[in-house]
Design a protein around this motif. Sequence first.
Motif, PDB file in Angstrom:
ATOM      1  N   UNK B 258      22.856  45.128  14.003  1.00 50.01           N
ATOM      2  CA  UNK B 258      21.706  45.623  13.069  1.00 50.01           C
ATOM      3  C   UNK B 258      20.619  44.309  13.103  1.00 50.01           C
ATOM      4  N   UNK B 262      16.947  44.097  14.841  1.00 52.79           N
ATOM      5  CA  UNK B 262      15.738  43.846  14.045  1.00 52.79           C
ATOM      6  C   UNK B 262      14.967  42.729  14.823  1.00 52.79           C
ATOM      7  N   UNK B 263      15.532  41.820  15.544  1.00 53.57           N
ATOM      8  CA  UNK B 263      15.077  40.900  16.270  1.00 53.57           C
ATOM      9  C   UNK B 263      14.278  41.406  17.431  1.00 53.57           C
ATOM     10  N   UNK B 266      11.019  42.746  16.006  1.00 53.91           N
ATOM     11  CA  UNK B 266      10.062  41.634  15.877  1.00 53.91           C
ATOM     12  C   UNK B 266       9.316  41.285  17.128  1.00 53.91           C
ATOM     13  N   UNK B 271       5.967  39.552  16.861  1.00 59.91           N
ATOM     14  CA  UNK B 271       6.056  38.346  15.760  1.00 59.91           C
ATOM     15  C   UNK B 271       6.809  37.079  16.412  1.00 59.91           C
ATOM     16  N   UNK B 272       7.174  37.313  17.600  1.00 57.69           N
ATOM     17  CA  UNK B 272       7.915  36.096  18.326  1.00 57.69           C
ATOM     18  C   UNK B 272       7.074  35.580  19.237  1.00 57.69           C
TER      19      UNK B 272
END
Lengths: 373, 272, 178
Positions: B258, B262-263, B266, B271-272
């Motif tokens: 999970x 989620x990474x 992102x 977001x990265x």
Amino acid sequence: MSKRILMQGNEACVRGALKAGMRFFAGYPITPSTEIAEGCAVELPKVGGKFVQMEDEIASMAAVIGASVTGVKAMTATSGPGFSLKQENIGYASMAEIPCVIVDVQRSGPSTGLPTSSSQGDVMQSRWGTHGDHPIIVLSPSSVSETYYLAIRAFNLAEKYMTPVIFLMDEMIGHLRETVEIDDNVEIICRKQPDAPEGKFEAYKGEENLVPVLPVFGSGHYYNITGLTHNTWGFPTNNRAVANELNSRLLNKIENNRRDIEAWDEYLTDDAEILIIAYGGSARVGEDAVDMLRRKGIKAGMYRPITIWPMAEDRLRELSQRIKKILVIEHNNGQYLHEVERVAADDAEIEFIGRINGAFILPEEVTEKAEAM
Amino acid sequence: MPAKLIEREMRTENLPHIWCPGCSHGSTMRALCQAIENAGLERKNTIIVSGIGCSSRAVGYLNFDTIHTTHGRALAFATGIKLAKPQLNVIVLTGDGDISAIGGNHLIHACRRNIGITCIVLNNNIYGMTGGQYSPTTPSGDYATTAPYGNIDRDFDIPLLAKSAGATFTARVTAYGINEAIKVMERAIRHKGFSVVDVASICPSYYGRKNKKGDVVKMLQWQRDNSVPVKAAEKMSKEELQGKIITGIFNDEQYPEYTDEYEKIIERAGGR
Amino acid sequence: MERMEIRLAGTGGQGVILASIILAEAAVNAGRYACQTQSYGPEARGGACKAEAIISDSKISYPEVSDPGFVLVLTQKAAEKYVRNLKDDAIVIVDSRVEIPAEAENHKVYHLPILDTAEYKVGKAVTANIVAVGVINRILGICSFEELAETVRNRIPKGTEEFNLKALKAGNEMDLGG
């Protein structure tokens, strides 16, 4: 720099929380708060934060506490029925002193009630919803702009006082879109961390202001967090002296710092002869009524609690000693009314207008009642 | 003098523990410590989460960052911890009532998400902390303070339940077979994804007494004589397996975890 | 602008909510104050649905519409349900496919082909709300056409700019009659 935009209340809550540093949200869909979860699902991953839709309201509250013990600022949002379910773990956060923000966008109850209609029926629940004598801070915004700034303050207070903070919105403000002026230059507070080297740490000792310094998990201090009555090291105990010390510190942590926490607003109270008391959505009715009364030549003013708990009661007492007529208006059957009576009944005549059908009180009803007082 | 393992992994100042004489929770806790060491987990990155009940009191004795949560909610707290900081190793210690009654919903959803948490169930078939009430794993027909005329509920098979709900590693060990328990727990800890180890435990004070199972030695002997390895069980009929404890690893699969997934969210969101 | 209470009503899917948001946002962008509210739940999907906005040059305290000064109705059902409590000098726009409700009598009524304009002139029935936004701004003078067009662009899905701006223009240029 200040920006002027049209924004919905629930959206302002998300933006404020993000500004405050929220990087974790766990929730469960419920009207009329769902836009907050939806907004977090969109925005959090953009800043490397996490959003999770949990299996229920109880789990959402638990996950928020879990995230917070790792040092990540965390929030959940719900409405009446979900707020009831979250109470168990709100009590845990209060006892274990885990900072977090719980948004309750109040809708009309009891039970499932009127899901899309506004209410202020959770006011007493926000104070006493979870069992036992426990500390809590409750904030209630009365505009979309204030929702933004107060969401930031909710996090600041949570982090500063290591406590859950209830952000008590109502459907009127949550679903309202209105003009918002956003100033990016705001104070952000983060919880203190020990400057001690790694190893055992007396996390629940409490500093001078009675607030404990809890190391975030993963920082090498190996302490225990529990909802059981615990000693200063975080381990369960049945010792009555320790229990008394802990419970007293928990309550005094808020009580002794209430000057710093309390917030309220006043509108035309300087020369007022009648004082309207309202908060959250009902304050929008009250403010309009004050204007209408003033136009009629009646010197009306308004006292608006912003921290519902702790209440800024010293100020209310001062006002009630000077302004002898008080009219409390709430979108419930008279909940905060009892608090006002507790503080002001010796000094002033207190009247009340409430509403429990999901509709809003009309400013005209308020002026009519005020004129008759 | 406590053993070296206990000195390293436990808060010896909090010992002796509160469990009844003969309860298997103490030896299971020690076995878990051995499994954590064998798996090479770094103390600083290891969080132990428990719920409420006899088994959940273990966290008070374990020298890690520990959190003793609310009844049934350990997995939900653990989900918040793991998702917020995926680099942490998160181990949940729970009991049969905690995980499969009040926490049943959280269990199936943690399984479904396949979140990287190891869940050790100290399953003694009874509510011990409150004095011997029947739990979702009390066998039908057995007695408890709240089943004075015999239990009419059917019992859950926790690993089977977890496997059906999507857990990618499920196993059962016994308090008697403690060496196997250490090995299986180590594998569960090393597993990427959600793992469940059901530890068939003994509660001589309540379950044993209520059901005339004899003393501690007799209860452990019963476990020894009635355990059937999963491979052997496959060849046995339903009737032959009646009253037996099937032990071993039921499934060990790879499926996206999970927090890894989620990474990717992102990344997708920029977001990265 | 004094406090102007605007009510837009139609059926779910006609986009009256978006129209109310665009009007409120355009007002804010033009330096005014605005509030916007809408119906939620099943009401917002089928049957008659309404959205409201309040626009003013001063801060708005009471955020609900109680006696609208401007009402737009796009369906018969909405006309029957939401043309009420009108201010004395209220303006009512009734779509030309809808009969003028009795409540609108004694008020300034525009009977305008908003749905027809969207369907035949713009060529997309879904743009009726944007046609309406164009008409309303023309009547109420909330902001300039350019400011309005900018707000519309920011609120509509990417790739729909061309026909939505065509709709806005058609609304802005609609013959209001006498």
